[in-house]
Design an enzyme around this catalytic site. Structure first.
Site, PDB file in Angstrom:
ATOM      1  N   ASP A   1       0.842  -1.201   0.000  1.00 28.50           N
ATOM      2  CA  ASP A   1       0.000   0.000   0.000  1.00 28.50           C
ATOM      3  C   ASP A   1       0.873   1.246   0.000  1.00 28.50           C
ATOM      4  O   ASP A   1       1.595   1.508   0.964  1.00 28.50           O
ATOM      5  CB  ASP A   1      -0.884  -0.002   1.255  1.00 28.50           C
ATOM      6  CG  ASP A   1      -1.808   1.205   1.301  1.00 28.50           C
ATOM      7  OD1 ASP A   1      -2.963   1.082   0.848  1.00 28.50           O
ATOM      8  OD2 ASP A   1      -1.374   2.284   1.764  1.00 28.50           O
TER       9      ASP A   1
ATOM     10  N   HIS B   1      -7.671   9.515  -1.720  1.00 24.80           N
ATOM     11  CA  HIS B   1      -6.984   9.540  -0.425  1.00 24.80           C
ATOM     12  C   HIS B   1      -7.811  10.220   0.666  1.00 24.80           C
ATOM     13  O   HIS B   1      -7.760   9.846   1.836  1.00 24.80           O
ATOM     14  CB  HIS B   1      -5.646  10.282  -0.595  1.00 24.80           C
ATOM     15  CG  HIS B   1      -4.583   9.841   0.360  1.00 24.80           C
ATOM     16  ND1 HIS B   1      -3.270   9.731   0.014  1.00 24.80           N
ATOM     17  CD2 HIS B   1      -4.636   9.481   1.660  1.00 24.80           C
ATOM     18  CE1 HIS B   1      -2.557   9.321   1.053  1.00 24.80           C
ATOM     19  NE2 HIS B   1      -3.371   9.166   2.075  1.00 24.80           N
TER      20      HIS B   1
ATOM     21  N   TYR C   1       3.268   9.839  -0.537  1.00 24.08           N
ATOM     22  CA  TYR C   1       4.363   9.233   0.245  1.00 24.08           C
ATOM     23  C   TYR C   1       5.720   9.422  -0.459  1.00 24.08           C
ATOM     24  O   TYR C   1       6.765   9.220   0.153  1.00 24.08           O
ATOM     25  CB  TYR C   1       4.144   7.731   0.483  1.00 24.08           C
ATOM     26  CG  TYR C   1       2.848   7.341   1.172  1.00 24.08           C
ATOM     27  CD1 TYR C   1       2.041   8.294   1.791  1.00 24.08           C
ATOM     28  CD2 TYR C   1       2.425   6.025   1.210  1.00 24.08           C
ATOM     29  CE1 TYR C   1       0.851   7.944   2.402  1.00 24.08           C
ATOM     30  CE2 TYR C   1       1.236   5.663   1.829  1.00 24.08           C
ATOM     31  CZ  TYR C   1       0.439   6.628   2.413  1.00 24.08           C
ATOM     32  OH  TYR C   1      -0.737   6.268   3.014  1.00 24.08           O
TER      33      TYR C   1
HETATM   34  P1  NDP Z   1       1.019   1.463  11.800  1.00 24.77           P
HETATM   35  O1  NDP Z   1      -0.060   1.252  12.804  1.00 24.77           O
HETATM   36  O2  NDP Z   1       1.213   0.449  10.749  1.00 24.77           O
HETATM   37  O3  NDP Z   1       2.358   1.667  12.640  1.00 24.77           O
HETATM   38  C1  NDP Z   1       3.598   1.941  12.044  1.00 24.77           C
HETATM   39  C2  NDP Z   1       4.578   2.376  13.130  1.00 24.77           C
HETATM   40  O4  NDP Z   1       4.730   1.333  14.103  1.00 24.77           O
HETATM   41  C3  NDP Z   1       5.934   2.686  12.609  1.00 24.77           C
HETATM   42  O5  NDP Z   1       6.458   3.735  13.388  1.00 24.77           O
HETATM   43  C4  NDP Z   1       6.734   1.397  12.862  1.00 24.77           C
HETATM   44  O6  NDP Z   1       8.080   1.699  13.084  1.00 24.77           O
HETATM   45  C5  NDP Z   1       6.086   0.876  14.126  1.00 24.77           C
HETATM   46  N1  NDP Z   1       6.016  -0.589  14.163  1.00 24.77           N
HETATM   47  C6  NDP Z   1       5.699  -1.425  13.149  1.00 24.77           C
HETATM   48  N2  NDP Z   1       5.680  -2.705  13.555  1.00 24.77           N
HETATM   49  C7  NDP Z   1       6.018  -2.702  14.861  1.00 24.77           C
HETATM   50  C8  NDP Z   1       6.182  -3.712  15.828  1.00 24.77           C
HETATM   51  N3  NDP Z   1       5.982  -4.990  15.517  1.00 24.77           N
HETATM   52  N4  NDP Z   1       6.530  -3.359  17.097  1.00 24.77           N
HETATM   53  C9  NDP Z   1       6.705  -2.053  17.399  1.00 24.77           C
HETATM   54  N5  NDP Z   1       6.568  -1.043  16.523  1.00 24.77           N
HETATM   55  C10 NDP Z   1       6.222  -1.353  15.259  1.00 24.77           C
HETATM   56  O7  NDP Z   1       0.775   2.924  11.193  1.00 24.77           O
HETATM   57  P2  NDP Z   1       0.740   3.610   9.761  1.00 24.77           P
HETATM   58  O8  NDP Z   1       0.139   4.944  10.011  1.00 24.77           O
HETATM   59  O9  NDP Z   1       2.025   3.552   9.071  1.00 24.77           O
HETATM   60  O10 NDP Z   1      -0.348   2.775   8.946  1.00 24.77           O
HETATM   61  C11 NDP Z   1      -0.025   1.675   8.106  1.00 24.77           C
HETATM   62  C12 NDP Z   1      -0.185   2.030   6.644  1.00 24.77           C
HETATM   63  O11 NDP Z   1      -1.500   2.512   6.372  1.00 24.77           O
HETATM   64  C13 NDP Z   1       0.702   3.182   6.155  1.00 24.77           C
HETATM   65  O12 NDP Z   1       2.041   2.810   6.006  1.00 24.77           O
HETATM   66  C14 NDP Z   1      -0.001   3.568   4.885  1.00 24.77           C
HETATM   67  O13 NDP Z   1       0.299   2.649   3.857  1.00 24.77           O
HETATM   68  C15 NDP Z   1      -1.455   3.477   5.304  1.00 24.77           C
HETATM   69  N6  NDP Z   1      -1.975   4.767   5.798  1.00 24.77           N
HETATM   70  C16 NDP Z   1      -3.000   5.338   5.075  1.00 24.77           C
HETATM   71  C17 NDP Z   1      -3.544   6.548   5.452  1.00 24.77           C
HETATM   72  C18 NDP Z   1      -4.645   7.125   4.641  1.00 24.77           C
HETATM   73  O14 NDP Z   1      -4.992   8.287   4.855  1.00 24.77           O
HETATM   74  N7  NDP Z   1      -5.225   6.386   3.724  1.00 24.77           N
HETATM   75  C19 NDP Z   1      -3.066   7.274   6.633  1.00 24.77           C
HETATM   76  C20 NDP Z   1      -2.009   6.571   7.363  1.00 24.77           C
HETATM   77  C21 NDP Z   1      -1.521   5.365   6.950  1.00 24.77           C
HETATM   78  P3  NDP Z   1       9.295   1.157  12.139  1.00 24.77           P
HETATM   79  O15 NDP Z   1       8.930   1.433  10.729  1.00 24.77           O
HETATM   80  O16 NDP Z   1      10.443   1.967  12.631  1.00 24.77           O
HETATM   81  O17 NDP Z   1       9.418  -0.312  12.441  1.00 24.77           O
END
Ligand code: NDP
Length: 273
Positions: A47, A110, A52
């Protein structure tokens, strides 16, 4: 249930229920490596979004992986400044080019930008009719935005991607989407890591011998939600996918359903007209 599990969308397209999000994965090696590690771990769904800034890196990684294009489900999103009929068509071509693809699996609006979103949806329907994209959908749409869209659309969105996790359990929206044949896809499914120390989650993690992140992800899977956790770390990418070998009991699911506190880590579309 396993990592290959597909959800059938309202037009028959099969979408992997589990995938990798790449929001805030940096351009270049960070995104390329994240996608490659995910594909190696068995993920088949990525995704991204124009905003991004890493569509090209996703495209590069998919190409480098050697995995057949048909086996990978790729989503990208139309950014707010690209709304409108002609500009949507242009923005789509730009995304496709950066992703090095000749068709897209899922294209999402979006954000429900005011005044222009109807023209945008008409352009989405054109792209869909021309088979440039297998499915079209929206993101950050509330019930009222969906009702408005349903009142004029020819194609009902296949997916609504919204912030969703036990601490933001949007049950009413989920029920509404289900009643209209729209699949709910959860972004920020682990609340960006901000709730991993919640005592109740920590206790459940100990009980199932899993991590708090895995408990949150499994909860969503058992609610039939599509999930796209993001990580740029190989070990976390693997950890987040190790959720297909256990099941949360009905009692514990019910208990997690009470965690809701309308906690948001991202934007709130409730007040968008
Ligand atoms: P998430 O809930 O997926 O959390 C991501 C964060 O958690 C990062 O900081 C990551 O750090 C950390 N993390 C990941 N796995 C672990 C773990 N196992 N233990 C501890 N920490 C962890 O949040 P997102 O907001 O990124 O949402 C996921 C996806 O959804 C996005 O990447 C995007 O593709 C989509 N999205 C869509 C939006 C929209 O408006 N349509 C808005 C926001 C997100 P690290 O990378 O350092 O491991």
């Amino acid at each position: 249930m396993d990592i290959d599990k597909k959800i059938k969308l309202n037009n028959g397209v099969l979408m992997p229920q589990f995938g990798l999000g790449v929001y805030q994965a940096k351009q270049g090696d960070e995104t390329v490596n994240s996608v490659l590690w995910a594909l190696q771990a068995g993920y088949r769904h990525i995704d991204t979004a124009k905003i991004y800034g890493n569509e090209s890196d996703v495209g590069l990684a998919v190409e480098q992986s050697g995995i057949s294009r048909k086996e990978i489900f790729i989503t990208t999103k139309l950014w707010n400044s690209d709304h409108g009929f002609d500009s949507t068509l242009r923005a789509f071509e730009g995304s496709l080019k950066r992703l090095r693809l000749d068709y897209l699996d899922l294209y999402l609006i979006h954000w429900p930008q005011e005044n222009v979103r109807k023209d945008t949806w008409k352009a989405f329907e054109k792209l869909y009719a021309e088979k440039k994209v297998k499915a079209i959908g929206v993101s950050n749409y509330t019930i009222k935005h969906l009702q408005e869209l349903i009142s004029y659309c020819d194609v009902v969105p296949a997916v609504n991607q919204v912030e969703f996790n036990p601490f933001l359990y949007q049950k009413e929206l989920l029920d509404f989407c289900e009643s209209k044949g729209i699949r709910l896809e959860a972004y920020s499914p682990i609340a960006r890591g901000e709730k991993l120390n919640d005592e109740r989650l920590v206790m459940l993690a100990a009980k199932y011998d899993k991590t708090p992140a895995q408990i949150m992800l499994r909860w969503a899977l058992q609610h039939d939600i599509i999930i796209i956790p993001k990580s740029s770390h190989k070990e976390r990418i693997e950890e987040n996918s190790a959720i297909f070998d256990f099941e949360i009991s009905d009692d514990d699911m019910e208990s997690m359903d009470t965690f809701n506190e309308n906690f948001r880590t991202c934007w709130d579309p409730s007040n968008v007209k």
